[in-house]
Design an enzyme around this catalytic site. Structure first.
Site, mmCIF file in Angstrom:
data_model
loop_
_atom_site.group_PDB
_atom_site.id
_atom_site.type_symbol
_atom_site.label_atom_id
_atom_site.label_comp_id
_atom_site.label_asym_id
_atom_site.label_seq_id
_atom_site.Cartn_x
_atom_site.Cartn_y
_atom_site.Cartn_z
ATOM 1 N N HIS A 44 -2.665 6.228 1.185
ATOM 2 C CA HIS A 44 -3.894 7.029 1.317
ATOM 3 C C HIS A 44 -4.013 7.624 2.709
ATOM 4 O O HIS A 44 -4.375 8.785 2.878
ATOM 5 C CB HIS A 44 -5.131 6.173 1.003
ATOM 6 C CG HIS A 44 -5.504 6.196 -0.437
ATOM 7 N ND1 HIS A 44 -4.843 5.462 -1.378
ATOM 8 C CD2 HIS A 44 -6.466 6.895 -1.100
ATOM 9 C CE1 HIS A 44 -5.387 5.692 -2.566
ATOM 10 N NE2 HIS A 44 -6.365 6.564 -2.420
ATOM 11 N N LYS A 109 -10.540 -1.795 -8.839
ATOM 12 C CA LYS A 109 -11.526 -2.813 -9.197
ATOM 13 C C LYS A 109 -12.450 -3.008 -8.003
ATOM 14 O O LYS A 109 -12.021 -2.872 -6.851
ATOM 15 C CB LYS A 109 -10.858 -4.141 -9.579
ATOM 16 C CG LYS A 109 -10.095 -4.774 -8.421
ATOM 17 C CD LYS A 109 -9.871 -6.247 -8.605
ATOM 18 C CE LYS A 109 -8.917 -6.797 -7.559
ATOM 19 N NZ LYS A 109 -9.546 -7.708 -6.608
#
Lengths: 189, 279
Positions: A44, A109
């Site tokens: 990222h 999650k």
């Protein structure tokens, strides 16, 4: 592309359009088909770095879905090892930038930051949860996995994955719905 | 003195590393099955069934239960009549971890804390030695995932905080962690000692079989009460909302300084993996 099945579950095929994303609400059950890309913390950081320098990404971001996962190595003859989601909040500093550049879906999650939830509303995206800690089960829904960028990151490399029938739950939608808040309220006493 | 060669330690740990990552313990399988009966949320029940399916697939296909095959934590109890020969016991443990992670197709998850560069073989293991009576060597291997470890905390409360203060710290922590540590969790609590000892006994607490009763009746009562409170939070399996947020609260305690009240909480996800071997 999205179809509502008889049992109320949504069949979703990547890539996703703004219209597709508008159909989904927090708490909806989804089964996912098609190509997705994996990325964790360091990937990222690099993707956002490329965007800030106006460079091309290793894959076209528009309409795509990123899965936050670092799989175990595949045993010989298998496409992938165990491959469940990692906790998403670590990607929060980077996700809004990717969403602004066309990312439509994220799979992970755990809770997201307000900045991510705002970006989901503003740019029309969706955040799904996969079953944390169920990496063996999820591996059955991954048909193929190929490293397309940053092989030196090992389990944190970017993989192009082809999935079939991956079970997900919508957590954050474009209307501001959040299953982690709404779902809990119902059972809190 | 009984001699144990390091090669024996390496081989035993290598096998233990692989097996512990693939086979969920019977206590956890029973606890998840029981949880299905208690869970009120239909989604929660579905999730719990999926978790049992996951455990079965892992065992049958010899694939890790979870992709986070953890930081390698090893508790070693070494009898004072044991003489380790052929090398250094620490090196043997790290070699066993190295071989187990490579041969078991497990994920390498250790990295340099500054550069974040992966070490590549999942060493060094976090090793805790204890010297005990006898001529045996016992190793307990715990592959500890980052998601649940990240939600764990240690603190120094004031003596005035008392039991209510400890309880508040524990329950607020579980509430704030919400879906992040993969509930239903096991909540290990360490009370007393020093800051590092509280953290250590909290981690040891997660190893106690789920469903067992604390031999100390006072702690057993606290465990039951706190578990009940946690399961009223509504977080539920995977945090989607439901009744079963934790499967157990396990407390270890020991005396502390008259000025202090150290408390540590080690949260363990539902993929609670640990296994032991005795040589």
């Amino acid at each position: 592309m999205i179809d509502r099945l008889e049992n109320g579950v949504f069949r979703v095929e990547t890539p996703l359009s703004t219209e597709d994303v508008k159909t989904l609400s927090a708490g909806d059950r989804v089964i996912l088909y098609g190509v997705i890309y994996t990325a964790r913390d360091e990937a990222h950081r690099r993707l956002v770095g490329l965007l800030q320098d106006s460079n091309d990404l290793p894959f076209e971001l528009r309409g795509q879905v990123i899965y936050y996962v670092g799989p175990t190595p595949a045993r010989p003859g298998r496409p992938i090892g165990s491959a469940g989601p990692t906790t998403s909040y670590r990607m929060d500093p980077y996700a809004p930038e990717l969403i602004a550049h066309g990312l439509k879906g994220m799979i992970g999650k755990g809770r997201r930051s307000n900045a991510v939830k705002d970006a989901i509303k503003r740019y029309k995206a969706v955040y799904f949860a996969a079953l944390g800690g169920a990496g063996a089960l999820i591996s059955k829904n991954i048909l193929s996995a190929r490293v397309i960028a940053y092989p030196e990151l090992g389990p944190e490399a970017i993989y192009r994955m082809e999935v079939e029938g991956l079970g997900l739950v919508v957590i954050n939608d474009i209307h501001g719905g959040d299953l982690y808040t709404d779902g809990v309220k119902e059972y809190r006493k | 003195m009984r001699e144990i060669h390091v090669d024996h330690i390496i081989d035993a740990l290598r096998s233990l590393v692989i097996k512990a990552n693939i086979e969920l313990g019977d206590d956890m399988l029973n606890a998840l099955q029981d949880a299905i009966n208690r869970e009120e949320s239909p989604t929660g029940r579905e999730v719990l069934k999926n978790l049992l399916d996951n455990a079965n697939i892992a065992r049958q296909d010899r694939i890790p239960i979870c992709q986070d095959t953890g930081l390698a934590v090893v508790f070693v109890e070494i009898g004072q009549e044991v003489h380790v020969i052929g090398g250094l016991i620490k090196d043997a443990i790290n070699e066993g971890v190295r071989q187990g992670y490579k041969d078991g197709y497990l994920r390498m998850s250790t990295c340099n804390p500054f550069t974040r560069k992966n070490i590549g073989d999942n060493t060094p293991a976090v090793i805790h030695f204890d010297i005990v009576r006898g001529d045996k060597l016992k190793m307990t291997f715990v592959p500890k995932g980052g998601g649940s470890e990240n939600m764990s905390r240690a603190t120094m409360l004031t003596p005035a905080s008392g039991i209510d203060g400890i309880k508040k710290f524990v329950i607020d922590l579980v509430d704030r962690a919400g879906p992040n540590p993969c509930p239903p969790t096991i909540v290990g609590v360490g009370i007393g000692g020093s800051i590092e000892k509280a953290a250590l006994i909290a981690k040891k607490a997660i190893l106690r079989p789920v469903g067992s009763i604390n031999p100390d009746p006072f702690l057993a009562r606290l465990e039951a009460e706190w578990l009940d409170d946690i399961n009223r939070l509504g977080i539920g399996p995977e945090g989607f909302g439901g009744r079963v947020t934790s499967l157990a609260v396990h407390i270890n305690s020991m005396p502390c300084h008259i000025a202090s009240l150290p408390v540590a909480v080690n949260i363990q996800c539902h993929a609670s993996r640990h296994m032991e071997v005795e040589l």
